[in-house]
Every structure is written in C-alpha cells, then in structure tokens.
Design a protein around this motif. Structure first.
Motif, mmCIF file in Angstrom:
data_model
loop_
_atom_site.group_PDB
_atom_site.id
_atom_site.type_symbol
_atom_site.label_atom_id
_atom_site.label_comp_id
_atom_site.label_asym_id
_atom_site.label_seq_id
_atom_site.Cartn_x
_atom_site.Cartn_y
_atom_site.Cartn_z
ATOM 1 N N ALA A 598 -1.984 75.501 -7.756
ATOM 2 C CA ALA A 598 -1.937 74.059 -7.846
ATOM 3 C C ALA A 598 -0.708 73.361 -7.229
ATOM 4 O O ALA A 598 -0.747 72.388 -6.470
ATOM 5 C CB ALA A 598 -2.018 73.388 -9.388
ATOM 6 N N GLU A 599 0.485 73.907 -7.384
ATOM 7 C CA GLU A 599 1.452 73.702 -6.901
ATOM 8 C C GLU A 599 1.493 73.592 -5.658
ATOM 9 O O GLU A 599 2.085 72.929 -4.577
ATOM 10 C CB GLU A 599 2.769 74.443 -7.431
ATOM 11 N N ILE A 600 1.133 74.747 -4.725
ATOM 12 C CA ILE A 600 1.025 74.869 -3.415
ATOM 13 C C ILE A 600 0.261 74.064 -2.844
ATOM 14 O O ILE A 600 0.395 73.349 -1.735
ATOM 15 C CB ILE A 600 0.517 76.466 -3.118
ATOM 16 N N ALA A 601 -0.928 73.633 -3.584
ATOM 17 C CA ALA A 601 -1.832 72.569 -2.879
ATOM 18 C C ALA A 601 -1.111 71.321 -3.058
ATOM 19 O O ALA A 601 -1.375 70.802 -2.011
ATOM 20 C CB ALA A 601 -3.208 72.662 -3.847
ATOM 21 N N GLY A 602 -0.688 70.894 -3.986
ATOM 22 C CA GLY A 602 0.300 69.757 -3.896
ATOM 23 C C GLY A 602 1.503 69.739 -2.819
ATOM 24 O O GLY A 602 1.498 68.784 -2.068
ATOM 25 N N MET A 603 1.971 70.722 -2.709
ATOM 26 C CA MET A 603 3.124 70.907 -1.723
ATOM 27 C C MET A 603 2.388 70.663 -0.432
ATOM 28 O O MET A 603 2.991 69.984 0.662
ATOM 29 C CB MET A 603 3.486 72.068 -1.607
ATOM 30 N N THR A 604 1.331 71.504 -0.161
ATOM 31 C CA THR A 604 0.652 71.230 1.059
ATOM 32 C C THR A 604 0.053 69.811 1.458
ATOM 33 O O THR A 604 0.310 69.047 2.604
ATOM 34 C CB THR A 604 -0.730 72.293 1.143
ATOM 35 N N SER A 605 -0.376 69.086 0.600
ATOM 36 C CA SER A 605 -0.967 67.623 0.628
ATOM 37 C C SER A 605 0.396 66.670 1.134
ATOM 38 O O SER A 605 0.259 65.827 1.945
ATOM 39 C CB SER A 605 -1.481 67.322 -0.685
ATOM 40 N N HIS A 606 1.570 66.955 0.321
ATOM 41 C CA HIS A 606 2.759 66.133 0.524
ATOM 42 C C HIS A 606 3.030 66.354 2.094
ATOM 43 O O HIS A 606 3.414 65.600 2.968
ATOM 44 C CB HIS A 606 3.749 66.578 -0.213
ATOM 45 N N ILE A 607 3.039 67.518 2.586
ATOM 46 C CA ILE A 607 3.586 67.724 3.860
ATOM 47 C C ILE A 607 2.565 67.014 4.669
ATOM 48 O O ILE A 607 3.127 66.602 5.930
ATOM 49 C CB ILE A 607 3.425 69.443 4.125
ATOM 50 N N VAL A 608 1.286 67.415 4.722
ATOM 51 C CA VAL A 608 0.457 66.478 5.676
ATOM 52 C C VAL A 608 0.409 64.964 5.531
ATOM 53 O O VAL A 608 0.564 64.369 6.694
ATOM 54 C CB VAL A 608 -1.000 66.988 5.281
ATOM 55 N N GLU A 609 0.708 64.585 4.359
ATOM 56 C CA GLU A 609 0.849 62.962 4.059
ATOM 57 C C GLU A 609 2.098 62.367 4.916
ATOM 58 O O GLU A 609 1.889 61.425 5.211
ATOM 59 C CB GLU A 609 0.715 62.698 2.559
ATOM 60 N N GLN A 610 3.197 63.220 4.685
ATOM 61 C CA GLN A 610 4.169 62.680 5.279
ATOM 62 C C GLN A 610 4.178 62.630 6.774
ATOM 63 O O GLN A 610 4.694 61.998 7.295
ATOM 64 C CB GLN A 610 5.439 63.694 4.839
#
Length: 847
Positions: A598-610
C-alpha cells in the motif's frame, strides 16, 4: 509410493545434488531415481505482467494511462527459457509426483524463482525447503536431513514477491511518467528510473555537485628536518590550541591560511636549537570482520580492480562450481554460535594447504572459541559470513585464486589476537614553536602475520620508526621549508566507495562496525548492488573512467528533473533504504506484506501525479553557460533543461538527439568546430544502436554524418592542410583522419583504388589517433583494453597490420599449466593468437 520433485535454481546445482544423493538416471534436462525426480530452472523463468484487462495496449506511455496499479499481477513466461518452464510444468503435474522440494538458492531471489514457478503451474502439492549454505557433499547430505517446512520460509517468499512487485510498480510507472514528461514537445525520449537504481545515481550526482562547486583554498605548512646525535628526523609545525570546527572540515592543526605567518615561523626556527619531549603509548588493532558480499566486493575492487559484478561472479563460481566457499550472496559478517566445531574442521582441512602454518597455530593455541564478534546468532539473517569450506581449492584460475585468498586470509586472521604497536609522539619545540613527529613500532603482528607482516630483527622498525633521541638532548632545526598546498574536493566514487555508500544508505561510513549496523537500511541488498551499478552503466547514466564512476549528462538531467518535480522517493537514498529495511521486516514476519505494498502504491501515485502537475513547466536546475559564443549572433549560449539556447537570438540546439544526450564539452566542440564525433549511443527508430559524427549545418541544424554519401562520391577529397598519420600498409599512400574512420587517401572519393580504412570506434571502443599512428609505423598498437565482444564481455587486444595490410586482433599470450608441469610450477606460455578482420567490419565496429 509417490516421488518427490526437487527443483534447483541452476542445472549445475541439480547435477551436484544428483551426484551426492546417488542412484539417478539422467534424462533430457532432468534426473530420476526410485525416490526423486530432479530438475532445475535456469534462473528466472517468469516475469510480472499486468492482467490484460488492466493494461492499455495503445498510448501506454502517455499521462492519460498512468499510474498503472493493478489489483494483482499475472506472470508471463520469459521467451528464451520457455522450454524449461514447460518441462518443469510437466514434471510438477506428473501423477507419480506427490511432493516438491525447493532447492533454489537460499535467499530472496531463489525463493521468488520457485514460488513463481509453482504459482504459474497452480499446484497445491506440499513443499519442503532445502536450505544450503555450502555446496560440499557433506552439506548437501546434511541439508536433506534438515528440510524446512514451507511455512518457515513463507515470510521470505512474501518479501521476495513484494520486492518484485514494488520494483515493477515504481520502475514502470516512474519510467513511463518521466518519458511522457520528456516527450511532451515531440519525439520519444525514454527516461528510465528505478526504486533503488535512481537513488544510487543521486549519490553520484550529489558528490559530483560538490566537486563542481568546490573552490580550492590555499594553505601552507611548515616542515622541518631536525639533526640529533643518532641521525635526522622530520617534524611538522602544528597549533597546540587547535580545536575542530564542525562547520569547516578543512581546518586542521598543521595548516596555516596565511603565507606570511608560515614564512615567519620558518625564519624564526631556521638553524635554531630545539628541545625534545616524547611520549610512547601502546596501541592495538583488531582484525576486520569476516566478509559479507559487499565488503568482499569492496576489497576486491580496491585491491584488484574487480567490478562488483565480476566479484559476485567469481564468488558464485567458488561456491557453486569449486565448492570451496560458502554461500556468497550474504549480508552477514558473523557465524552461527554452534559453528565452532565446523570452523575447527575447516581449519584442519587448511593445514595441508599453503595456509597450513596459520591454521595449525590457531588450532594449537585454542583460538577458536566463543566470541560474539565472530559467532553471533543475532547478527545473522538468512546466511552467515563468507568463509572457506573444508574442500581444498584446485584448478582455480588467477582471478578465482585471488578472491579465494582474500576470504581464506580473513577467515584465518579473525581468530588471531590483535596486532600490537608502540606509538610514539615526539614534540620538538624550537623558539616556542612546536613541531610534531609520530612513529609507530610493531611489537606483535598478531592477525597481520597472516598478511605477511612481521616484527623485524633488532627492534623491528617500521618505516615510520623514529631515530633515537636521548632525554634532554638538544637538536638543531637544520632545514625548514614552507610547503604550499591547496584543499581538494572529495574524490569521485569508485565501485568500492559506492558500495559502502549504498550500504550506509548514501552515507560513506568508514567505521566497519557502524557500517554493519546501518546496512539493514542500505540501498539494495548485497546480491543486487552489483547489478544496480551495471544497470546504471548500461543505461549510460554512468561511465567508468579508470576505476572512477562518472555520471553523464543524461544522469544530471534525470536528477534535475526529479528534484524539480519534488519526488524525494526517487532521489533520497535514506528514504529508499527505509523501504529495503521494511522488506527485511517482512522477511522476519514483523511487517505485513499488504501494508508495504500500500505504501509502494502511494509512492507510485505521488511520482506520477507530480509529473502530471508540472506539465508544460520549465524545470529549474544548476545549468552551465557555454564558453563558445552563439555561432549565429555571437551571444551567450545558456543550457536549459532541454536545450542549449542563445540568450539573444533564436539559436537553440536540443540536448537529446536520437535518444542520446550531449555532454557540455561535446556541444562546445559542435558549436566551435561545426563537427563532433564519432559519438556512440544513438538509437534508431527501430531501437538499434549506432555511431555517427554530428555536424552543424549552415542553417544551424544538427545532422548525422556517417562518413559516406555525397562527400565520398565527389571527384576528389581535399586533404591539403591535414597531417598524414602514416603510410597505408596496403598501397603505401597516405592515411588521414576522415569522417568515421582513418582512411587511405585512395580509399575515398570517386576514384577509389584502395580499401584501407580503420573505424574510429571498434567494438564500442574509441580508437585513439596516436594508436593508429603506432599501427601504421610499427605494425601494432599498444595493448588496448575495453573492447566489448558480441556477448557483451570486455576484452583487451592489440590491433596489428598483416603483410597484406589487413588489420586484425592479437591477443595476449595466456599462461597455462599442464598436469605434468603444475607440480613443479613450470609455466607453459601459449603463442599469441591473431584474428584478421575485414576492412568493412573494422570500419563499422561490428567485428
């Protein structure tokens, strides 16, 4: 009664198991006995894939389809090993096979290989785990008597799958997002990132930034030579009142920041008498810890220049093929507490080798005994430290022998007592100015005896031993000098220091015990760090220059982008090291896999959104200003994130051409000389790599020049004004630097009567002009390193010109020992082998 299927990771391991257990009949790619069926994978057979309903077939590299975070992953066969997967599937499904034994390598990746195979097949048959630390016959037999239940390694399996899926999510989404960002203005600019690889790159960039911004400061030291009755000795002035300044690490007791002050001290003390005071204290030095893989890679790089990848390959061969080392992919530097008897057995086996004198001494003195620094269960994860096995090494090649010697000596030295010294500090006071001299005498070599250090006869002087001075003796300041110097920036990373920094999550930790304590939060694992470094090199983010690792312009561009997008998850070594720590917690059953993912998925989403939120924006960074004026208007050319742009007119050149990013010096040359090259690393629309010169046209556009075409079709090529490199070995005419090659003047133009050409790049290695001069004058170049074979292996060779003018490789003679001469150490030298190359192949570099 049914049979049990044993699945090893590699065919060689399966062969060893069959030999040890006995009773097997060999079939095509598997063995069978009355009790077992035995086969192997060939490394990874399956790779992660997004389920078809969640994958976008078209436009998947665009922002519109990111992030890709499927609820689960599918597994796809790896094409080149698909036949082996089909064989294992067939064996697992056999009706007479009612149980499985996982005999893959005892670690995270071995667990992943096996679990992906059984998941792909969908079997529910019970599983046992073979856990081997050593490949000796005794260890294999012992391992089969102590098979683990599958539940015991379930947490390791979960950590393995989590690592695999985390790397996929961050790598694929990050790469697609950064590629989409860099391709906004047209073209396709692939920009790869990785969960561990990119923070490792950030370590190199941070060091390079420090070096770039470093401003040297001048300082002076006063060195004196003092004459005593027994001889002369040297001393250096120092400030007795000095205290360290945490804000300025360059401040040191012996440095003077004013030349006049240094000269004044020299003048004051020259030819003046001095009074000596002396203090001697005993000191000791303990042996470094046993090797784990990272420390072994670090030492092998420092001593022999071996890359991390090379060391891992050698250690794996010594474990798997020769069976003389224990399992190498370990991050532990201690042994199990119940391993004392095994160590004594290993010492006994070393008594008959060239290490026998040390092994005998250790056993005789009873030095193998409980010691928490050596035998400590709390410091062991899945594996223990790398040590020799009880088998005697035979038929090792030179590189294998060097690595074995490192491990064997460390194994012996760790049981020896500390080395003991007498450290003397002498203060010579001249006109109230203090000069310090330090000396060191070895009293007892202790563990250093294993490495050839001895107490010398008659007092055992080290190189730094001081000449004797009697109490109250007056010495003379005979010669005083002021030494000018400058502060230096920190050194660039080499593989040894980068491995240390990765182990300490970006911090270059020198203290061995502290580094070991920090290694749980390091970047990557000992088994993966070599491939991470190789990945950076293969993606052209890093170049090897001698032993140093230099980040490229492409690397600076990526880190500039990630910093500008504010995604520390991909640039902070400490943060990424924390993810590795959590994977270790999963292995130990202290963290649930779904929480980590779940933390990795959140990290991934943040990278893309930035990346999405910064579309259309200019990325700021520490960019350079070219020394060369704008060729169009004479204005200043400034580097930006994507271009080299004139500040006065519309002149601009893209930093990336055909997938390759230009270095600043290459752009300088292109602007001033209107041509640069040949350059490597361009990629065609079909994905093929090619080399080319790049020219700047009269319209100020970049254009590829492959050294052929309209220019060569001209009636004559004008070489006037150019210096000839030498005579053509085919026709005797002159050879010149021409385009992508060094060519005979009669091999270009419309009236070609000769075919002699040598490519400026051969097998990925640039051929220097001076080496071509040597070839033409002496018929042979120097030994040239770093050619890359078709299989991707580096090699060294001479280029030689034959009597017919054909150019070929000549390889260094190898030293080989026959069975009859090995015992007497007589060496047979093979004749050098020469391989001739066609001129077309030499020109293209496709030898």
């Amino acid at each position: 009664m049914g049979k049990t299927l044993i699945i090893a990771e590699k065919p060689s391991v399966a062969t060893d198991i069959a030999r040890v257990l006995g009773g097997f009949v060999k079939h095509a790619d598997y063995f069978e006995s009355d009790k077992y069926v035995l086969s192997s994978a060939v490394g990874h057979l399956l790779e992660l894939a997004v389920p078809e309903q969640y994958e976008v077939k078209r436009g998947k590299w665009s922002f519109a389809n990111l992030p890709v975070i499927p609820p689960h992953f599918d597994l796809n066969p790896i094409e080149k090993t698909e036949s082996r997967l089909k064989l294992l599937t067939k064996l697992i499904k056999r009706k007479d096979v009612d149980a499985l034994i996982n005999a893959c390598d005892a670690g995270r990746e071995g667990e992943l290989i096996f679990r992906y195979i059984t998941r792909h097949v969908g079997t529910k048959k019970p599983v046992k785990r073979l856990w081997l630390q050593s490949m000796t016959p005794a260890s294999i037999r012992d391992g089969f008597t102590k098979l683990l239940d599958d539940e015991a390694v379930q947490p390791l399996g979960e950590a393995a799958v989590s690592r695999s899926e985390a790397d996929w999510l961050v790598g694929i989404n990050g790469t697609r997002a950064m590629t989409a960002f860099n391709s906004q203005e047209g073209g396709f600019h692939k920009t790869t990132v990785g969960r561990v690889q990119t923070p490792t790159l950030a370590i190199l960039i941070e060091r390079e930034d420090i070096i770039k911004k470093f401003v040297a400061r001048s300082y002076w030291e006063v060195h004196g030579t003092f004459a005593a009755n027994a001889g002369k000795y040297n001393g250096r002035w120092f400030d007795e009142k000095f205290s360290k300044d945490k804000k300025d690490a360059e401040q040191k007791a012996e440095r003077l920041w004013d030349q006049a002050s240094a000269e004044a001290i020299r003048t004051k003390c020259q030819d003046k008498p001095g009074v000596v005071s002396e203090e001697s204290k005993p000191a000791s030095e303990i042996c470094p810890l046993l090797y784990d893989l990272t420390s072994l890679q670090r030492d092998a790089n420092g001593r022999f220049g071996f890359s991390a990848k090379t060391t891992l390959g050698l250690a794996q061969a010594l474990y798997e093929k020769h069976k003389v080392l224990t399992y190498p992919r370990t991050d532990s530097r201690a042994l199990p507490e119940d391993y004392i008897a095994t160590v004594k057995d290993t010492m006994g086996s070393l008594e008959s080798t060239r290490y026998g004198v040390f092994a005998k001494q250790i056993l005789k003195a009873g030095w193998v005994k409980p010691n928490k620094r050596i035998f400590n269960n709390a410091k062991i994860s899945d594996h223990f430290a790398i040590i020799p096995t009880s088998l005697e090494p035979k038929a090792l090649n030179e590189a294998e022998a060097k690595l074995y010697d490192l491990v064997a000596k460390r194994f012996l030295a760790i049981f020896y007592p500390s080395a003991e010294f007498l450290v003397t500090t002498r203060i010579t006071r001249v006109e109230d100015e203090p000069f310090k001299t330090e000396g060191k005498v070895m009293i007892n070599p202790g563990w250093q005896a294993v490495y050839g250090k001895e107490v010398r006869a008659g007092g055992a002087e080290d190189e730094s031993t001081l000449v004797h001075v009697k109490p109250g003796e007056i010495v003379l300041g005979e010669e005083l000098k002021v030494i000018a110097n400058q502060t230096r920036p920190p050194a660039r990373f080499n593989e040894a220091t980068l491995l240390s920094a990765m182990e300490g999550a970006g911090k270059l930790v020198e203290d061995e015990d502290l580094r070991e304590a920090m290694s749980a939060k390091g970047l990557g694992t000992p088994a993966t760090r070599a491939s991470i470094i190789e990945g950076l090199v293969s993606e052209n983010y890093v170049q090897r220059v001698g032993r140093e690792l230099h980040p490229t312009a492409k690397a600076f561009s990526l880190i500039t982008l990630l910093r500008g997008l504010k995604v520390p998850e991909l640039t902070s070594p400490e943060l990424t090291g924390d993810w590795e720590f959590k994977l270790r917690q999963i292995e130990q059953g202290k963290l649930e896999r779904n929480k980590f993912m779940a933390e990795i998925a959140g990290m991934t989403s943040h990278i893309v959104e930035q990346a999405k939120s910064h579309r259309g924006e200019t990325i700021s960074g520490d960019f350079s200003t070219l020394k060369s004026p704008c060729p169009k208007c004479g204005g200043v050319v400034q580097e930006t994130y994507k271009k080299f742009q004139c500040q006065k007119c519309d002149f601009a050149l893209w930093k990336i051409l055909a997938g390759r990013q230009f270095e600043t010096v290459e752009m300088e040359q292109l602007i001033t000389q209107r041509e640069v090259g040949p350059l490597q690393g361009f990629r065609s629309k079909m994905g093929r790599l090619f080399n080319a010169n790049v020219k700047l046209t009269d319209e100020f556009e970049m254009k590829f020049d492959f050294g052929s075409g309209s220019e060569e079709d001209a009636e004559e090529i004008d070489f006037s004004g150019q210096e000839s490199l030498g005579k053509c070995p085919r026709c005797g005419s002159r050879v010149f630097d021409h385009g992508m090659s060094y060519a005979c003047e009669k091999a270009v133009g419309s009236l070609r009567t000769c075919s002699f050409k040598i490519g400026k790049i051969i097998l990925a290695r640039p051929i220097e002009r001076e080496q071509v001069v040597k070839l033409l004058h002496a018929g042979k170049t120097d030994l040239l390193p770093k050619f890359i074979s078709k299989k991707g292996r580096p090699f060294s060779a001479y280029l030689v010109a034959g009597p017919d003018g054909k150019v070929g490789f000549e390889f260094e003679p190898r030293n080989t020992k026959s069975k009859t001469t090995a015992a007497t150490n007589e060496t047979k030298v093979t004749k050098p082998k020469t391989r001739t190359l066609s001129s077309k192949k030499v020109l293209s570099g496709k030898i």
